[in-house]
Design a protein around this motif. Sequence first.
Motif, PDB file in Angstrom:
ATOM      1  N   ILE A  71     -54.380  88.882   1.616  1.00 15.77           N
ATOM      2  CA  ILE A  71     -55.179  88.014   2.481  1.00 15.77           C
ATOM      3  C   ILE A  71     -54.881  88.380   3.931  1.00 15.77           C
ATOM      4  CG2 ILE A  71     -55.680  85.630   3.132  1.00 15.77           C
ATOM      5  CD1 ILE A  71     -54.794  84.828   0.274  1.00 15.77           C
ATOM      6  N   PRO A  72     -55.898  88.821   4.671  1.00 16.99           N
ATOM      7  CA  PRO A  72     -55.674  89.395   6.003  1.00 16.99           C
ATOM      8  C   PRO A  72     -55.431  88.389   7.139  1.00 16.99           C
ATOM      9  CG  PRO A  72     -57.991  89.450   5.465  1.00 16.99           C
ATOM     10  CD  PRO A  72     -57.283  88.926   4.244  1.00 16.99           C
ATOM     11  N   HIS A  73     -55.429  87.098   6.859  1.00 11.65           N
ATOM     12  CA  HIS A  73     -55.245  86.115   7.927  1.00 11.65           C
ATOM     13  C   HIS A  73     -54.430  84.933   7.425  1.00 11.65           C
ATOM     14  CE1 HIS A  73     -58.554  84.101   5.877  1.00 11.65           C
ATOM     15  NE2 HIS A  73     -59.195  85.235   5.944  1.00 11.65           N
ATOM     16  N   ALA A  74     -54.128  84.007   8.293  1.00 12.54           N
ATOM     17  CA  ALA A  74     -53.305  82.842   7.950  1.00 12.54           C
ATOM     18  C   ALA A  74     -54.037  81.924   6.966  1.00 12.54           C
ATOM     19  CB  ALA A  74     -52.955  82.072   9.217  1.00 12.54           C
ATOM     20  N   TYR A  75     -53.257  81.315   6.079  1.00 10.76           N
ATOM     21  CA  TYR A  75     -53.801  80.361   5.105  1.00 10.76           C
ATOM     22  C   TYR A  75     -52.691  79.409   4.708  1.00 10.76           C
ATOM     23  CZ  TYR A  75     -51.393  83.395   1.822  1.00 10.76           C
ATOM     24  OH  TYR A  75     -50.427  84.125   1.185  1.00 10.76           O
ATOM     25  N   ILE A  76     -53.061  78.327   4.074  1.00 13.85           N
ATOM     26  CA  ILE A  76     -52.106  77.342   3.562  1.00 13.85           C
ATOM     27  C   ILE A  76     -52.063  77.500   2.045  1.00 13.85           C
ATOM     28  CG2 ILE A  76     -51.623  74.874   3.298  1.00 13.85           C
ATOM     29  CD1 ILE A  76     -53.135  74.526   6.024  1.00 13.85           C
ATOM     30  N   LEU A  77     -50.870  77.685   1.500  1.00 10.81           N
ATOM     31  CA  LEU A  77     -50.689  77.813   0.056  1.00 10.81           C
ATOM     32  C   LEU A  77     -50.396  76.444  -0.531  1.00 10.81           C
ATOM     33  CD1 LEU A  77     -50.247  79.471  -2.560  1.00 10.81           C
ATOM     34  CD2 LEU A  77     -47.854  79.729  -1.845  1.00 10.81           C
ATOM     35  N   GLU A  78     -51.156  76.066  -1.552  1.00  7.70           N
ATOM     36  CA  GLU A  78     -50.935  74.813  -2.271  1.00  7.70           C
ATOM     37  C   GLU A  78     -50.832  75.134  -3.756  1.00  7.70           C
ATOM     38  OE1 GLU A  78     -54.291  72.324  -1.378  1.00  7.70           O
ATOM     39  OE2 GLU A  78     -53.532  71.808   0.614  1.00  7.70           O
TER      40      GLU A  78
END
Length: 153
Positions: A71-78
């Motif tokens: 994933i090339p950008h910031a994300y929130i993992l849940e």
Amino acid sequence: MAKNKLADIVEGLVAPVVEEMAMELVDVEYVKEGSQWYLRIFIDKTGGIFVDDCQAVSQKVSRLMDEKDPIPHAYILEVSSPGLDRPLKKAADYERFCGYEVVVTTYAPFNGKKSFSGRLDGLSEQGVIINVDGTEYVIPVDQVASARLAVDI
């Protein structure tokens, strides 16, 4: 029941990790909500999922995602359980939950309706078989927008 390509890639990476922890990968979602991207991993196991299970999977998946970097950008993992209204995604889900009450929605009207609540009678080559008040419907899989276990309140 289409899925985005990145979710498919993540699912391929995460499934072996979850399975080696004696759990089932139910679903992977990669969605944008507002300005944030979310990577949601849904897991299950016999006896149910506990917070410790989610934490353990989250730690392993987080390390894996950092290593593989799909994933090339910031994300929130849940990481969570699929809930009582668990989605049915795979052929094995339809077999496992045969006889359970389900809600199936379609992309377009099928026999004049877009929502069917009844007993899941299985999955065939023709589609999802659901019995609604004694009437059997066979809904082609490509017309199913979602299929979930029904929650009896």
